[in-house]
Design a protein around this motif. Structure first.
Motif, PDB file in Angstrom:
ATOM      1  N   GLN A 445       0.826  -1.205   0.000  1.00  0.00           N
ATOM      2  CA  GLN A 445       0.000   0.000   0.000  1.00  0.00           C
ATOM      3  C   GLN A 445       0.860   1.255   0.000  1.00  0.00           C
ATOM      4  O   GLN A 445       0.538   2.236  -0.673  1.00  0.00           O
ATOM      5  N   VAL A 446       1.947   1.253   0.752  1.00  0.00           N
ATOM      6  CA  VAL A 446       2.848   2.404   0.762  1.00  0.00           C
ATOM      7  C   VAL A 446       3.407   2.635  -0.635  1.00  0.00           C
ATOM      8  O   VAL A 446       3.451   3.771  -1.134  1.00  0.00           O
ATOM      9  N   PRO A 538      17.853   8.061  -0.896  1.00  0.00           N
ATOM     10  CA  PRO A 538      18.018   7.099   0.197  1.00  0.00           C
ATOM     11  C   PRO A 538      16.789   7.066   1.085  1.00  0.00           C
ATOM     12  O   PRO A 538      16.238   8.117   1.447  1.00  0.00           O
ATOM     13  N   LEU A 539      16.353   5.887   1.425  1.00  0.00           N
ATOM     14  CA  LEU A 539      15.235   5.724   2.356  1.00  0.00           C
ATOM     15  C   LEU A 539      15.829   5.414   3.725  1.00  0.00           C
ATOM     16  O   LEU A 539      16.239   4.284   4.001  1.00  0.00           O
ATOM     17  N   ILE A 540      15.880   6.429   4.569  1.00  0.00           N
ATOM     18  CA  ILE A 540      16.481   6.309   5.888  1.00  0.00           C
ATOM     19  C   ILE A 540      15.487   6.821   6.912  1.00  0.00           C
ATOM     20  O   ILE A 540      14.996   7.950   6.799  1.00  0.00           O
ATOM     21  N   ALA A 541      15.175   6.011   7.910  1.00  0.00           N
ATOM     22  CA  ALA A 541      14.212   6.363   8.942  1.00  0.00           C
ATOM     23  C   ALA A 541      14.902   6.394  10.295  1.00  0.00           C
ATOM     24  O   ALA A 541      15.392   5.365  10.755  1.00  0.00           O
ATOM     25  N   LEU A 573       9.833  10.636   4.430  1.00  0.00           N
ATOM     26  CA  LEU A 573       8.464  10.216   4.724  1.00  0.00           C
ATOM     27  C   LEU A 573       8.224   8.783   4.258  1.00  0.00           C
ATOM     28  O   LEU A 573       7.620   7.967   4.966  1.00  0.00           O
ATOM     29  N   ILE A 574       8.708   8.479   3.057  1.00  0.00           N
ATOM     30  CA  ILE A 574       8.518   7.131   2.507  1.00  0.00           C
ATOM     31  C   ILE A 574       9.246   6.110   3.376  1.00  0.00           C
ATOM     32  O   ILE A 574       8.729   5.020   3.648  1.00  0.00           O
TER      33      ILE A 574
END
Length: 850
Positions: A445-446, A538-541, A573-574
């Motif tokens: 869904q994301v 980059p996807l960094i949380a 956010l992603i």
């Protein structure tokens, strides 16, 4: 419409005229403020705004293109084929938070599908002032449906009956709404002498107030009562302050006795000794147009815009303040004539004035430039007053504002911003994406939300999302790339020198304005196209690497500093959404495993009875629930049980497990249903878990069909007779389990005839927010009547057919995206025993219900 050349142009013009007439008809008959028509486009599942009546297109560019899967009212009306009516902002925010965030104004709306052949041709949309009620009287639904049906018929006629030819792939045609009635003059002037309290009003003010010339009593109190009786104290205070040299910072927003919106502007005379000390102007920005030259002598600037944003009137003061001649201003769109008064955040103010009933006041700075004049580079207080036909804008120099309320130094907006998607996207897309991601639960869904929100915002055509697992990147979602191109990159390690890996390991986004630039930076890297641009994010949380995101563009393009910053923020956010979704997926799998362990792996079987059970977890949240069902061998018969423990979570599941064990123990002792429930009730009270439970228990003798039923606060069973008649069994019941130790549970007896079906269910299958549960039970009863047609037939297919009935009955709940509760369903179908002599050697007589 499909076509080419001159013929296509003529067809397009005919289509535009047809849509414009339909929109005008909606405004004229449905009482709307604005209307529009969305049609299918050449892109699958994408609707485009074809015509917009009563609103300027450039201010609503973000709504020109809409995907049919977006959680917007237009998309729902198109996809579901039924009207969507939103009476006010509260209801809009509750049902469509993304739509409400984009248009956060107190408006009501209706969205009606335009019928075609197999699916709607588009959607007819109308906007109006908000209603405090539920919306039943906001629009005449029947009228809107008839208008939409008529439009659909005309569209098909224009297309020669070919519904696939009805489409729109251009910018919307913007049309003016039907003109309203001409009313009284919109501007009146007066003067007030504080020494004598004498008021002198001109003829225009008398006409505006509906008085004969000279009929207005010459006092300040009489004037205030005539202007706005409910706000007379504000008017008198403003008069006194102006006489003392403290005029209002901006025109006062007032409401007349009949609710008509008005503006009152006051200023002190330059030479008090020569005449009265205070001069005032009353502006009525209702449906009236300005009388010619009415506002010419006013000292403040006055502009009038039609509902497409064109300047139709400007007084000399306005021309002087904006540094342009009146002749140059007239007939120009506001964003062309005064670009410094458009773009974020001013577009939001203008949208509010077009859609909401209240005046909008804000400050703007006119930049210095080639057309410098008085006030160049100064701040202006701007008030925009809404109207049915016109917007009335007043401009007041900032020097008249109280210094305490004036704009902070340097707090001026960016200059030269273009009012298009490119300038609005960086500001509004993070908000839209963040709101959309709140509804995304799983990683899939994301990913779907990112594709829907991110690509259109920046004009991208390709997207890939990789997630990090055990120091390797695995593809989670992709769209737009050539088939098989991404296969060699599946499972690459973090030591591989490719941009998708390096953006994650370094934490820096990589932007390549052309494919040649990308190839030069990574020699030997396989490229999916020769022309285009790429962004690797980059996807960094919270400092933890999650994966990487790849955006692809079909043409070379630059990335401004603002776009790079926004894309990097969006990647954050992603990343957070993906991490939350992955945690949800793993925890949900664990929770569902616990739930399945607590439910029976198989149901007890009997040659004369078929049973089928189904359990569906709720779609909102991942907590295990307390719904359960069971079939227990009880003497010569079967005990069928279904129950629902209050709440969700581990506590509810634990209580459910204890109750299921207790019911099995009591039922195995061949006790009647009332004793089973009483014993379980005492056990639950002794356990004292702080929870209660509903339950329905029945004992069935397969040979005779004799059935005993008892209920503890549970929903009544359904019975389907072999002839197809289905009814709700009127079974008396007691209170829920765990409340009253002295509770009694009456027993009802019936005879279940061969090939009849009993259905036991929990409230998650029939309860919906905002709907009566009786309606849900009635719908389930009708579904059972249809689905059970073949369930009672023998011949080796009975078991399969009863399982199919269970699947069909739970299918609707499985598809309901907003179903918050778990669903449990238990079906039982009795078949006739063999016709041989003996105790059970006869067919039971048809039974009467309870």
């Amino acid at each position: 419409m499909a076509g080419s050349g001159e013929r296509a142009a003529r067809t397009r013009d005919r289509l535009a005229a047809l849509l414009a007439d339909a929109s005008a008809a909606v405004l004229g008959t449905a009482g709307g403020r604005a209307a529009g028509v969305y049609l299918r486009s050449g892109t699958p599942d994408v609707l485009r705004l074809a015509v917009l009546a009563g609103l300027p297109g450039p201010l609503f560019r973000s709504w020109w293109r809409l995907h049919a899967d977006r959680p917007f009212p237009v998309a729902d009306a198109y996809r579901l084929g039924g009207p969507v009516v939103l009476p006010n902002a509260t209801e809009t925010m509750r049902r469509y938070p993304q739509f409400a965030a984009g248009l956060p104004f107190p408006l009501g709306s209706a969205h009606v599908p335009v019928p075609g052949g197999t699916r709607p041709l588009g959607v007819l949309t109308v906007l109006c002032p908000a209603s405090p009620d539920t919306g039943d009287e906001l629009f005449d639904r029947g009228l809107l449906v008839r208008l939409a049906e008529g439009l659909g018929a005309e569209l098909l006629g224009l297309a020669g009956g070919d519904e696939d030819a009805v489409r729109w792939d251009e910018a919307p045609v913007c049309v003016r709404p039907p003109p309203g009635r001409t009313a009284r003059p919109a501007v009146g002037r007066f003067s007030w002498d504080p020494a004598t309290s004498l008021v002198r009003a001109d003829d225009r003010l008398h006409a505006l107030l509906g008085r004969d010339p000279g009929a207005l009593a010459g006092t300040a109190d009489a004037l205030a009562d005539a202007l706005a009786p409910a706000e007379a104290h504000r008017i008198l205070a403003a008069l006194r302050d102006t006489a003392a040299g403290r005029p209002p910072a901006a025109p006062l927003s007032l409401r007349a006795r009949d609710g008509t919106p008005r503006l009152l502007d006051l200023w002190a005379a330059d030479a008090p000794a020569a005449g009265p000390a205070v001069t005032g102007v009353v502006v009525d920005a209702g449906p009236a147009a300005f009388a010619e030259e009415a506002a010419d002598p006013l000292p403040q600037g006055v502009l009038c815009l039609d509902r497409l944003g064109l300047i139709v009137y400007a007084n000399p003061a306005a021309a002087r303040l904006v540094g342009r001649s009146r002749e140059w201003l007239l007939g120009r769109a506001l964003w062309d004539a005064l670009p410094w008064l458009t773009g974020p955040p001013y577009d939001d103010h203008l949208r509010a004035a077009l859609l909401a009933p209240e005046p909008v006041c804000f400050h703007a700075r006119r930049p210095a430039g080639d057309q410098d004049g008085p006030g160049a580079g100064d701040w202006l207080a701007v008030s925009v007053h809404p109207g049915t036909d016109l917007l009335t804008c007043t401009l007041v120099p900032a020097s008249r504002m109280d210094p305490a309320t004036g704009p902070a130094p340097g707090a001026h907006p960016d200059q030269g911003a273009e009012p298009d998607d490119r300038s609005m996207a960086p500001l509004y897309r993070p908000i839209a994406l963040a709101i959309a991601l709140t509804d995304a639960v799983t990683a899939r869904q994301v990913s779907a939300v990112v594709v829907r929100e991110l690509l259109p915002a920046f004009g991208g055509r390709r997207l890939a999302i990789y997630l990090l697992q055990e120091r390797r990147l695995h593809l989670a979602w992709e769209t737009g790339f050539p088939r098989g191109f991404l296969d060699p990159f599946e499972g690459v390690g973090l030591d591989t020198r490719i941009p998708g890996v390096e953006t994650l390991t370094t934490g820096r986004p990589l932007f390549f304005e052309s494919m040649a630039q990308l190839g030069a930076a990574y020699p030997g890297l396989a490229l999916d196209a020769e022309v285009g641009a790429r962004a690797f994010l980059p996807l960094i949380a919270s400092g933890r690497p999650v994966g990487s995101c790849i955006l692809g563009f079909d043409r070379p393009r630059g990335f401004s500093a603002q776009e790079r910053t926004v894309l990097t923020a969006l990647a954050g956010l992603i990343a957070h959404a993906m991490e939350r979704a992955r945690r949800y997926d793993s925890e949900a799998a664990l929770a569902r495993g616990l739930q399945e362990a607590l439910l029976p792996r198989r149901l007890s079987a009997h040659p004369g009875v078929e049973t089928a059970g189904r359990y569906l977890p709720g779609t909102q949240g991942m907590d295990v629930g307390g719904d359960w069902y069971d079939v227990v061998e009880s003497g010569d018969g079967l005990a069928l049980v279904i129950g629902d423990v209050q709440g969700h979570g581990v506590q509810a599941a634990a209580t459910m497990g204890q109750l299921r064990s207790a019911v099995r123990a009591f039922a195995l002792g061949d006790r009647p249903p009332d004793e089973v429930l009483s014993g379980t009730n005492h056990l639950l009270i002794d356990l004292d878990p702080g929870q209660f439970a509903s339950c329905c228990c029945l004992r069935l003798d397969p040979a005779t069909g004799r059935t005993l039923i008892a209920r503890a606060g549970h929903l009544p069973p359904l019975l389907r007779c072999p002839d197809g008649r289905t009814r709700v069994l009127d079974v008396p019941g007691g209170v829920v389990l765990g409340v009253d130790p002295h509770a009694r549970y009456p027993v009802t007896e019936l005879v279940l005839v061969p090939d009849a079906i009993l259905a036991l269910y929990t409230d998650g299958l029939v309860e919906r927010p905002g709907a009566d549960i009786d309606e849900g039970i009635a719908a389930l009863r009708l579904a059972l009547a249809k689905a059970g047609a073949a369930a009672g037939r023998r011949g080796g297919t009975g078991a399969r057919s009863l399982a199919a009935v269970a699947d069909r009955l739970t299918g609707t709940a499985r598809l309901a995206a907003d179903r918050p509760d778990d669903v449990a369903l238990l079906l039982a179908a009795r078949h006739a025993p063999p016709s041989v002599p003996g105790r059970h050697g006869h067919r039971a007589a048809p039974a009467h219900g309870p």
